[in-house]
Design a protein around this motif. Structure first.
Motif, short mmCIF file in Angstrom:
data_model
loop_
_atom_site.label_atom_id
_atom_site.label_comp_id
_atom_site.label_asym_id
_atom_site.label_seq_id
_atom_site.Cartn_x
_atom_site.Cartn_y
_atom_site.Cartn_z
N GLY A 62 13.53 36.56 -19.26
CA GLY A 62 14.63 35.64 -19.00
C GLY A 62 14.61 34.40 -19.86
N LYS A 70 16.30 33.73 -22.49
CA LYS A 70 17.65 33.40 -23.00
C LYS A 70 17.70 33.27 -24.52
CE LYS A 70 18.97 30.86 -18.78
NZ LYS A 70 19.48 29.59 -18.28
N GLY A 113 27.27 22.67 -19.41
CA GLY A 113 27.78 22.69 -18.03
C GLY A 113 26.93 21.88 -17.07
N ILE A 114 26.78 22.40 -15.88
CA ILE A 114 25.96 21.75 -14.86
C ILE A 114 25.04 22.82 -14.26
CG2 ILE A 114 27.63 19.95 -14.28
CD1 ILE A 114 28.33 21.73 -11.79
N CYS A 115 24.04 22.35 -13.54
CA CYS A 115 23.17 23.28 -12.83
C CYS A 115 23.80 23.57 -11.48
CB CYS A 115 21.78 22.68 -12.66
SG CYS A 115 20.71 23.70 -11.62
N GLU A 116 23.94 24.83 -11.16
CA GLU A 116 24.56 25.19 -9.89
C GLU A 116 23.56 25.74 -8.89
OE1 GLU A 116 28.36 27.04 -9.99
OE2 GLU A 116 28.91 26.11 -11.90
N GLY A 117 22.31 25.33 -9.05
CA GLY A 117 21.31 25.73 -8.06
C GLY A 117 20.60 27.03 -8.39
N VAL A 118 20.76 27.49 -9.62
CA VAL A 118 20.08 28.70 -10.09
C VAL A 118 19.66 28.50 -11.54
CG1 VAL A 118 21.13 30.43 -8.58
CG2 VAL A 118 22.37 29.62 -10.60
N TYR A 119 18.85 29.45 -12.07
CA TYR A 119 18.43 29.34 -13.47
C TYR A 119 19.55 29.77 -14.42
CZ TYR A 119 13.42 28.28 -12.96
OH TYR A 119 12.22 27.67 -12.71
N ASN A 151 22.62 30.00 -16.69
CA ASN A 151 23.51 29.06 -17.37
C ASN A 151 23.78 29.57 -18.77
OD1 ASN A 151 24.98 26.51 -17.43
ND2 ASN A 151 23.52 25.96 -15.83
N PRO A 152 25.01 29.59 -19.24
CA PRO A 152 26.24 29.35 -18.48
C PRO A 152 26.32 30.30 -17.27
CG PRO A 152 26.69 29.43 -20.83
CD PRO A 152 25.27 29.85 -20.65
N GLU A 198 16.77 36.96 -7.07
CA GLU A 198 15.53 36.98 -6.27
C GLU A 198 15.72 37.99 -5.16
OE1 GLU A 198 14.95 33.00 -4.89
OE2 GLU A 198 14.71 32.18 -6.91
N TRP A 206 11.69 39.05 -9.07
CA TRP A 206 12.71 38.21 -9.72
C TRP A 206 13.28 39.08 -10.84
CZ3 TRP A 206 11.61 32.87 -12.45
CH2 TRP A 206 12.78 32.10 -12.43
N ILE A 243 15.79 40.00 -13.72
CA ILE A 243 16.58 39.22 -14.67
C ILE A 243 17.34 40.21 -15.55
CG2 ILE A 243 16.51 37.44 -16.44
CD1 ILE A 243 13.63 36.75 -15.31
N PRO A 261 21.53 22.86 -18.81
CA PRO A 261 22.20 21.59 -19.10
C PRO A 261 21.76 20.40 -18.26
CG PRO A 261 23.63 23.03 -17.80
CD PRO A 261 22.38 23.81 -18.08
N GLN A 262 21.23 20.68 -17.06
CA GLN A 262 21.11 19.56 -16.12
C GLN A 262 19.80 19.62 -15.36
OE1 GLN A 262 24.13 19.60 -13.07
NE2 GLN A 262 24.02 17.39 -12.77
N ASP A 292 21.60 24.85 -1.65
CA ASP A 292 21.43 25.24 -3.05
C ASP A 292 22.52 24.57 -3.89
OD1 ASP A 292 20.13 26.64 -5.04
OD2 ASP A 292 21.46 28.36 -4.89
N GLY A 293 22.11 23.90 -4.94
CA GLY A 293 23.08 23.25 -5.83
C GLY A 293 23.44 21.83 -5.43
N ALA A 322 19.25 20.59 -6.48
CA ALA A 322 18.25 21.45 -5.83
C ALA A 322 18.48 22.90 -6.20
CB ALA A 322 18.32 21.28 -4.32
N VAL A 323 17.41 23.55 -6.67
CA VAL A 323 17.41 25.00 -6.81
C VAL A 323 16.59 25.51 -5.63
CG1 VAL A 323 16.52 26.94 -8.17
CG2 VAL A 323 17.73 25.07 -9.31
#
Lengths: 293, 806
Positions: free
Chosen positions: A38, A40, A57-63, A65-66, A81, A91, A93, B707-708, B725-726, B742-743
């Motif tokens: 993983g 990338k 972008g932003i982190c959306e609570g996971v690895y 991205n995009p 997971e 895990w 991927i 990115p963040q 999450d997030g 948070a992840v």
């Protein structure tokens, strides 16, 4: 004449027979998920070679991205997971992107002549110059891969680096993979290599290891080695038995001529609207509002 | 690395512990997949997090951060209790049979000789029992209760599986499963390789963690073997080169050492470092120390360095104490420093307790930053809102930025983890006014020299007499510098075996360090690098990957120090009679008249096995040390000590001595340590594949991929705290706070430690307030200002935090 590796086998919305004197080797990319870390690097290489840059972008609570495929991200890693057995965490991927189906739903669905082609080596490629932006390829794809660009309203996806393959190079992602999780070669060789990997995985306790080369789409030119081939949906919802949407068959069969007439009428009506009322312009606020949605 | 990257493919078992190779060293990790594919190797990962290495492992076991000595000590106990050691190897090649000083003791967490007031040991009892003939006493039957083997057995008998599980939080069955897999490699034809990185170094007991790993490998007979060894994965492309060239305050090039303030007598300085053998027939290679030292001084001071003036020994600074970065920033914080040069280094981001570092920089009169990028350090005085909440009007430090080239914009050699000096060629011209680091240093030096010439000054000699014979004075070329560290003959060097012949003519480049002289007739900038640029040319630029052994011994590829040797201690890959323990791993052997093989033998080439010379030729006793004598600050056997911020508040082994009694800690920082009552969770920092330290947040593609800023929280703790999450969370330590996404993950599970559930909060460190990625907080806002007792490396890996919804 084009390079041998760019001989075309099928073209969207075209009935002219393809040349068949030469029979190039069928190619395949093999993605060995059991070797993927993983990192990338393939995503980075894809952006570099194809000269596309997704936004930061932003982190959306996971690895991940995009977060999704886009007109600027033709491959993304999907991290899952899972606990196939209670207490046994894995895990998984999965490198997601176009599967280059032998029986490509996108090509079948496409109404624009020559916007989607299938090369004789198996690669399914979009020729954006011919794309009308209708999005039917998205409906036609059993893997939810093509994406319309907001910039030019044309559909984009992984080309399997058809430009590199045409001159004897492997796709950029393959070149960048540090662990050999990505391999490229003839479909026969890749299938044989996968068999060895599966034997190894079974010896390491993955009894249901297997090759993902789904028959419902005639097999694919991007294949996965899965630790749990009996449960492909564990890998971020990889479909167990992908099929081309029945709507596409409908369209290809009886509906197509009728819709053709319908489209003609619409075009005619549009023409009359244009000469009587002038061009149709959306105002900017409306567009912005749509984007925000 | 004792071995090298390619050699990992020869292992039967790969243990990744104290590192995360798949994630932090993805390119090198390819050799793990090779080992799995072609050697049917198994991969075991022991880590607080189920990370990307664990994702492809055959077996994963969790461990609480900072408790690796307990785990490995338990492993030693397992190997001894179950008789899973390679007996012949241990008996002949380690100091297992050596008798220890009768006054050496260990009780209640302390070794003999502790001085509580100064937090350090009098190490005189950490020694061998000596015979009247001046040699160390041994008992080859291993029966004597005072031999190293029995003392070691006794020391680790306390580390039972139950004790290990209680300290580490690793479930007992999982610990035993790992022990069982590792124990299999005690067979002479099986090897384990250990891959570690900053997950071991960045603790107050970091050096001892690594030592415990080395002891395990010695007991298993895995040192010197192809597919074995203790392998440090270095964190920067040239950090190995940094240590090799001695860029630490107490080091000179080639691991020679700076004299201490009491070492005013040249002869005593040398004698202290060129130790005589402590067992009969041993080589004790450091007896050559005077040659390396004299030739270094000749490289630096040329004709000014003479036998009469002790080769300018008096010009060397004499150390009062270590001036490592923690000490330097402590001094700076106390207002004892005026200026600071910061070259290729971002201390505000990279050093612990950001508030203290920022406060220290604000007390400087001037700060010079030599870097390709605008770093957080160079902008420390600017207000970036919550990320860097300072008042520029209150900071008087004048900051100079000197734009430097990056590695791809210059020629030169990098030393990789494998100890290979690989020459590289620049891929692009530097932008704008950026200059190479050597050019910048030369510019500074020449101006300083001018000042000394014009104005004299207190002590001008070492500056005025420095050899500076580069073709372009203000731009020493990489080629010239490389030739200088390789070394050359200053006079004709006669062949000791045949005085009518010459080894070298004056002016010729050295072929290797065997030619280095102690009389001033050779100059050598770094003895370990001798052989890198010989009369045959640039050995570092070689690219022949021929591998006749099939074991990855590509001697024609680049140059490996020392002497182009690929596997250190490779004499130990053979039995005492000189025959390889494992014919499949035959890298060197005795052919009846000399040592030969696919690698450069790490031994005296003509010393026959029956002459009794042992394989660890750098040691005066010729064998490897299970008992470290006085070489470590906190004890000759590694002992488990808790991190300075411990989530359990005690040490189950010895409640009165909780943390490392000799670790580096400053008085003012003690007040800045938190307790589990206030900060209940174990925090740990680490790196992600998508980024490289604090650099790649300046690059678009890396920033697209990650990115963040985020922190990782286990599902159970997230549920307890209502963290989605997030969602944005705030992580606090005694020293400050960060906010991040948070992840929430299944990959971090709470561990049962000493009757208490311990949660871990993971803090990746790549973000800051300069670059194109989303701005973030410096992770080192949270970490404590306390260092390892030997290396002073800060404890970034284990500290205490609290977490809440932001």
């Amino acid at each position: 004449m084009a390079l041998q590796s760019l001989d075309i086998e099928r073209r969207s919305a075209t009935t002219t027979p393809s040349p068949s004197v030469r029979e190039p080797m069928k190619v395949a990319k093999l993605i060995d998920i059991s070797k993927c870390i993983g990192c990338k690097a393939c995503q980075a290489a894809c952006m570099e070679w194809n000269d596309v840059r997704d936004s930061i972008g932003i982190c959306e609570g996971v690895y991940d991205n995009p977060m999704d495929l886009s007109a600027d991200s033709w491959t993304v890693m999907r991290f899952s997971e899972v606990e196939p057995e209670p207490g046994k965490l894995e895990w998984l991927i999965r490198k997601d992107g176009c599967m280059h189906c032998a029986d490509p739903g996108c090509l079948k669905a496409c109404p624009s002549p020559g916007a989607i082609v299938q090369y004789a080596n198996g690669i399914v490629d979009f020729h954006e110059g011919n794309c009308i932006g209708c999005g039917y390829c998205i409906t036609g794809c059993p893997f939810n891969v093509p994406r319309l660009s907001k910039k030019d309203n044309k559909a984009y996806k992984c080309t399997l680096c058809s430009d590199r393959v045409a001159v004897g190079m492997e796709p950029a992602c393959i070149k960048s993979c540090p662990t050999g999780a990505l391999l490229f070669g003839s479909k026969d060789d890749m299938t044989r290599h996968a068999e060895k990997r599966i034997t190894d995985l079974k010896a390491r306790g993955f009894e249901n290891a297997g090759l993902y080369d789904p028959k419902g789409v005639g097999g694919t030119h991007v294949m996965y080695v899965l630790q749990h081939a009996d449960k492909p949906q564990l890998y971020h919802g990889l479909p167990k038995d992908p099929q081309i949407s029945p709507l596409v068959s409908l369209w290809k069969g009886m509906a197509k001529p009728i819709m053709g007439i319908g489209l003609g009428l619409v075009a005619l009506a549009g023409f009359f609207h244009y000469v009587t009322a002038g061009p149709n312009e959306a105002n900017e606020t409306e567009e912005d509002e749509k984007e925000e949605q | 690395m004792t071995n090298h990257w390619v050699d990992i493919k020869n292992a039967n078992l790969v243990l990744i512990m104290g590192g995360n190779a798949a994630e932090a060293h993805p390119c090198g990790f390819k050799w793990v997949t090779e080992a799995k594919a072609h050697n049917n190797a198994k991969l075991v990962v022991v880590d607080p997090r189920f990370n990307r290495s664990a994702a492809v492992a055959d077996y994963y076991a969790p461990i609480r951060t900072g408790t690796d000595i307990a785990f490995l000590g338990g492993l030693i106990n397992y190997l001894l209790a179950n008789d899973k050691i390679q007996h012949e190897y241990v008996k002949h090649y380690t100091n297992a049979a050596f008798l220890v000083n009768e006054n050496y003791t260990f009780a209640e967490g302390l070794f003999s000789g502790y001085d509580a007031e100064h937090r350090k040991y009098d190490k005189s009892t950490w020694s061998y029992a000596m015979q009247p003939d001046g040699y160390a006493a041994v008992d080859e039957t291993l029966q004597n209760p005072r031999c190293v083997f029995n003392l070691m057995k006794q020391h680790y008998a306390r580390y039972t599986p139950e004790v290990v599980s209680n300290i580490c939080g690793t479930p007992k069955e999982q610990f035993l499963k790992v022990c069982g897999m590792i124990a299999e490699t005690s067979a002479p034809d099986k090897t384990m390789t250990i891959m570690y990185a900053l997950g071991w170094t960045q603790h107050t007991v970091g050096s001892q963690m690594i030592r415990t790993a080395a002891m395990v490998q010695l007991l298993l007979g895995n040192v010197g073997m192809a597919g074995g060894g203790v392998n440090a994965l270095r964190g920067h492309s040239n950090i190995q080169g940094l240590t090799d060239l001695g860029l630490l305050t107490n080091q000179l090039p080639g691991y020679l050492t700076v004299p201490g303030e009491k070492e005013t007598v040249y002869e005593e300085y040398l004698a202290q470092r060129s130790l005589k053998p402590t067992r009969p027939g041993q080589m004790s290679y450091w007896q050559n120390y005077p040659k390396f030292f004299v030739s270094l001084m000749k490289a630096w001071y040329g004709k000014a360095a003479t036998k009469e003036n002790n080769f300018c020994y008096d010009w060397l600074p004499k150390l009062d104490k270590m001036h490592d970065v923690l000490q330097v920033f402590e001094d700076m914080h106390q207002g004892k420093m005026n200026g600071y040069f910061c070259q290729g280094f971002n201390p505000l981001a990279s050093f612990p307790n950001k508030a203290k570092i920022g406060g220290a920089l604000a007390k400087l009169k001037y700060l010079v930053v030599i870097d390709p990028l605008a770093t957080e350090t160079s902008e420390f005085w600017q207000n970036f809102g919550e990320y860097n909440d300072v008042d520029p009007a209150q900071i008087q430090t004048e900051v100079f930025r000197l734009p430097a080239t990056c590695f791809a914009e210059e020629d030169g050699a990098l030393v990789n983890s494998s100890r290979w000096l690989q020459w590289h060629w620049k891929g692009a011209e530097p932008p704008g006014d950026a200059k190479g680091d050597a050019e910048i240093m030369a510019g500074l030096y020449l101006r300083l020299r001018d000042f000394y010439r014009k104005e004299g000054g207190a002590f001008p000699d070492p500056i005025l007499n420095l050899t500076w014979d580069y073709a372009i004075l203000d731009r020493p070329s990489p080629e010239e510098l490389a030739k200088e560290y390789n070394g050359r003959a200053l006079a004709d060097i006669p062949d000791p075996k045949d005085p009518t012949k010459m080894l070298l003519k004056a002016g010729q480049q050295l072929d290797g360090f065997a030619q280095i002289q102690d009389d001033g007739s050779t100059a050598c900038g770094c003895w370990l690098f001798a052989g890198a640029w010989t009369e045959k040319g640039n050995m570092m630029a070689r690219r022949d990957n021929a591998d006749p052994s099939g074991l990855g011994e590509t001697l024609g590829w680049a140059f490996a120090w020392p002497a182009n040797r690929r596997i250190l201690y490779n004499r130990a890959s053979c039995d005492p009679a000189g025959k390889p323990w494992d014919p499949k791993r035959a890298i060197v052997h005795w052919n009846g008249s000399k040592w030969t093989g696919f690698d450069v033998p790490d031994f005296k080439p003509d010393s026959a096995p029956d002459q009794g010379m042992e394989p660890f030729i750098m040691q005066p006793e010729g064998v490897a040390r299970l008992f470290a004598l006085d070489m470590m600050a906190e004890g000759p056997f590694p002992e488990h000590y808790e991190p300075f911020e411990t989530p359990i508040g005690t040490n189950p082994l010895h409640p009165k001595v909780v943390s490392n009694p000799a670790a580096r800690v400053f008085k003012d920082d003690l007040a800045q340590f938190g307790t589990a009552k206030e900060f209940p969770y174990a925090g740990t920092t680490y790196r992600l594949t998508e980024h490289f330290h604090f650099w790649t947040k300046h690059a678009v593609i890396n920033s697209v991929l990650q990115p963040q800023q985020f922190v990782e929280v286990g599902e159970e703790l997230a549920k307890e705290k209502g963290i989605q999450d997030g969602a944005l969370v705030k992580v606090r330590s005694k020293r400050g706070y960060i906010k991040a996404v948070a992840v929430v993950t299944k990959r971090i599970k709470p561990l049962m430690v000493n009757g208490k559930k311990v949660h871990t909060v993971g803090v990746p460190l790549h973000w800051g307030f300069k670059g194109v990625a989303k701005n973030g907080y410096l992770a080192n806002t949270l970490t404590p200002f306390v260092g390892d007792a030997n290396t002073q490396t800060p404890e970034y890996k284990s500290f205490l935090v609290d977490i809440e919804k932001a």
